[in-house]
Motif scaffolding. Sequence first.
Motif, PDB file in Angstrom:
ATOM      1  N   LEU A 134     -14.268  -1.492 -42.548  1.00  0.00           N
ATOM      2  CA  LEU A 134     -13.803  -2.848 -42.265  1.00  0.00           C
ATOM      3  C   LEU A 134     -14.233  -3.731 -43.427  1.00  0.00           C
ATOM      4  O   LEU A 134     -15.411  -3.739 -43.806  1.00  0.00           O
ATOM      5  N   LEU A 135     -13.303  -4.475 -44.001  1.00  0.00           N
ATOM      6  CA  LEU A 135     -13.625  -5.412 -45.081  1.00  0.00           C
ATOM      7  C   LEU A 135     -13.916  -6.775 -44.464  1.00  0.00           C
ATOM      8  O   LEU A 135     -13.198  -7.229 -43.569  1.00  0.00           O
ATOM      9  N   VAL A 136     -14.977  -7.416 -44.948  1.00  0.00           N
ATOM     10  CA  VAL A 136     -15.378  -8.720 -44.405  1.00  0.00           C
ATOM     11  C   VAL A 136     -15.342  -9.771 -45.508  1.00  0.00           C
ATOM     12  O   VAL A 136     -16.029  -9.637 -46.528  1.00  0.00           O
ATOM     13  N   ALA A 137     -14.534 -10.816 -45.300  1.00  0.00           N
ATOM     14  CA  ALA A 137     -14.365 -11.877 -46.294  1.00  0.00           C
ATOM     15  C   ALA A 137     -15.401 -12.976 -46.088  1.00  0.00           C
ATOM     16  O   ALA A 137     -15.268 -13.822 -45.211  1.00  0.00           O
ATOM     17  N   CYS A 138     -16.458 -12.963 -46.910  1.00  0.00           N
ATOM     18  CA  CYS A 138     -17.537 -13.948 -46.792  1.00  0.00           C
ATOM     19  C   CYS A 138     -17.603 -14.923 -47.953  1.00  0.00           C
ATOM     20  O   CYS A 138     -18.502 -15.759 -48.000  1.00  0.00           O
ATOM     21  N   ASP A 139     -16.685 -14.791 -48.897  1.00  0.00           N
ATOM     22  CA  ASP A 139     -16.667 -15.735 -50.017  1.00  0.00           C
ATOM     23  C   ASP A 139     -15.803 -16.927 -49.619  1.00  0.00           C
ATOM     24  O   ASP A 139     -14.585 -16.923 -49.798  1.00  0.00           O
ATOM     25  N   VAL A 140     -16.442 -17.944 -49.067  1.00  0.00           N
ATOM     26  CA  VAL A 140     -15.706 -19.116 -48.571  1.00  0.00           C
ATOM     27  C   VAL A 140     -15.627 -20.238 -49.619  1.00  0.00           C
ATOM     28  O   VAL A 140     -15.101 -21.305 -49.336  1.00  0.00           O
ATOM     29  N   TYR A 141     -16.136 -19.980 -50.818  1.00  0.00           N
ATOM     30  CA  TYR A 141     -16.208 -21.023 -51.851  1.00  0.00           C
ATOM     31  C   TYR A 141     -15.147 -20.870 -52.934  1.00  0.00           C
ATOM     32  O   TYR A 141     -14.532 -21.849 -53.343  1.00  0.00           O
ATOM     33  N   LYS A 166     -13.723 -22.310 -43.845  1.00  0.00           N
ATOM     34  CA  LYS A 166     -14.546 -23.406 -43.316  1.00  0.00           C
ATOM     35  C   LYS A 166     -15.767 -22.885 -42.550  1.00  0.00           C
ATOM     36  O   LYS A 166     -16.686 -23.638 -42.237  1.00  0.00           O
ATOM     37  N   ALA A 167     -15.769 -21.596 -42.256  1.00  0.00           N
ATOM     38  CA  ALA A 167     -16.848 -21.014 -41.464  1.00  0.00           C
ATOM     39  C   ALA A 167     -18.087 -20.749 -42.316  1.00  0.00           C
ATOM     40  O   ALA A 167     -18.012 -20.622 -43.543  1.00  0.00           O
ATOM     41  N   ASN A 168     -19.234 -20.656 -41.643  1.00  0.00           N
ATOM     42  CA  ASN A 168     -20.492 -20.325 -42.314  1.00  0.00           C
ATOM     43  C   ASN A 168     -20.550 -18.810 -42.533  1.00  0.00           C
ATOM     44  O   ASN A 168     -20.293 -18.043 -41.606  1.00  0.00           O
TER      45      ASN A 168
END
Length: 451
Positions: A134-141, A166-168
């Motif tokens: 599962l790929l998780v997209a955590c680069d919100v910047y 917009k999520a943490n």
Amino acid sequence: MAFEGLAARLQETLKNIRGKGKVSEQDVKDMMREVRLALLEADVNFKVVKQFIANVKEKALGQEVMKSLTPGQQVIKVVNEELTALMGTEQSKIAVAKKSPTVVMMVGLQGAGKTTTTAKLASHLRKQHNRNPLLVACDVYRPAAIQQLQTLGKQVGMPVFSLGDKANPVDIVKQAMQHAEAEHHDYVLIDTAGRLHIDETLMTELADIKSIVQPDEILLVVDAMTGQDAVNVAEAFHEQLDVTGVVLTKLDGDTRGGAALSIKAVTNTPIKFAATGEKVDQFEPFHPDRMASRILGMGDVLSLIEKAQTHVDEEKARELEKKLRSMDFTFDDFLEQLDQVKSMGPLEDLLGMIPGMNKAKGLKNLKVDDQQLVRVEAIVRSMTPLEKQDPSVINGSRRRRIAKGSGTTIQDVNRLLKQFEDMKKMMKQMSGMQGGKGKKKKGFPGMKLPF
């Protein structure tokens, strides 16, 4: 090939000592001076170079080497062993958690290719290890980072977990873990944010994610083209996060290779994977021993075999053998083989994996132009179905039409047709050299059809 400049310099330096029946202490010192310069020019950390030279000198001047029957070759063997040790001695495999899922944090500076590498790793895990990542997209910047991962996910057929920009990131990771367990994913690959430089905000966020998910692997993605800076980046990330492995990207670029030769020695963190091109499948486990052999011009047969096993259809290979034996090989078959060879990577890299190819007469400084393959393919695709099946029908007017349709010259078409016929004749001769019931027909002693 990666390390091209370093490889050429080292091979030239070692050439002078390779065949020597006697090697003096001065010979070794002279060689080490050249090796030292080659490594420094490749941007290898100077402390690493100093230790490497000291280790090689000590072993090369030992009694076992100096009094052996082939001291020149023994010195080369020592250099090869130390070069391998410098990069990690043996392949370091990716972790597998005792309790699924295995969590992998992908970290690194912005621009190193982290998001693309995350997708490449997912594809590798599925193809080579039959995993369900599962790929998780955590680069919100970074603008479009999430969309980029989603696009890559579709390309490799992998699901991407995202809560938008917009999520943490900590909240994203928490929910992603719950989703992975519910959907029975055995690997979770977290694409974290990067920066143009290392700062406190970035490291705090990464440390927070680490404390929440307790990752089994923290892989640092490093751009090999950044040279010595790559080592400094690796040191900083390792100090803050206890990095478990490194992925080197852009090893196919115009890189001097110093980063790969320094990172393991400076941080004691193994290089686990290398990205050798932009395509999703141009990603492979890093083998220090194989890379050392390639740098010294000794080839890399194992990697060549693995590429062939991955890209060559076994059933089609058997069919091809029958056609070659019966002289039924056509231009259609030729196109099929061309496609399979192209999928294995640049020809120059493939030739570099064959031992001794760099020293073969006429091939020492060979630069393979992949555009030649494009021209050859254009000529064949400009032929009619009849012409592909039976090239003997290609007369003067047909040759002019083929040349015009492929954007080449009549001489190019003539050359290809002659080479094709010569190849068929050669294959027929090689096939005829092997007789039935274990008896060989007349021909070169012991020669068999190479299949």
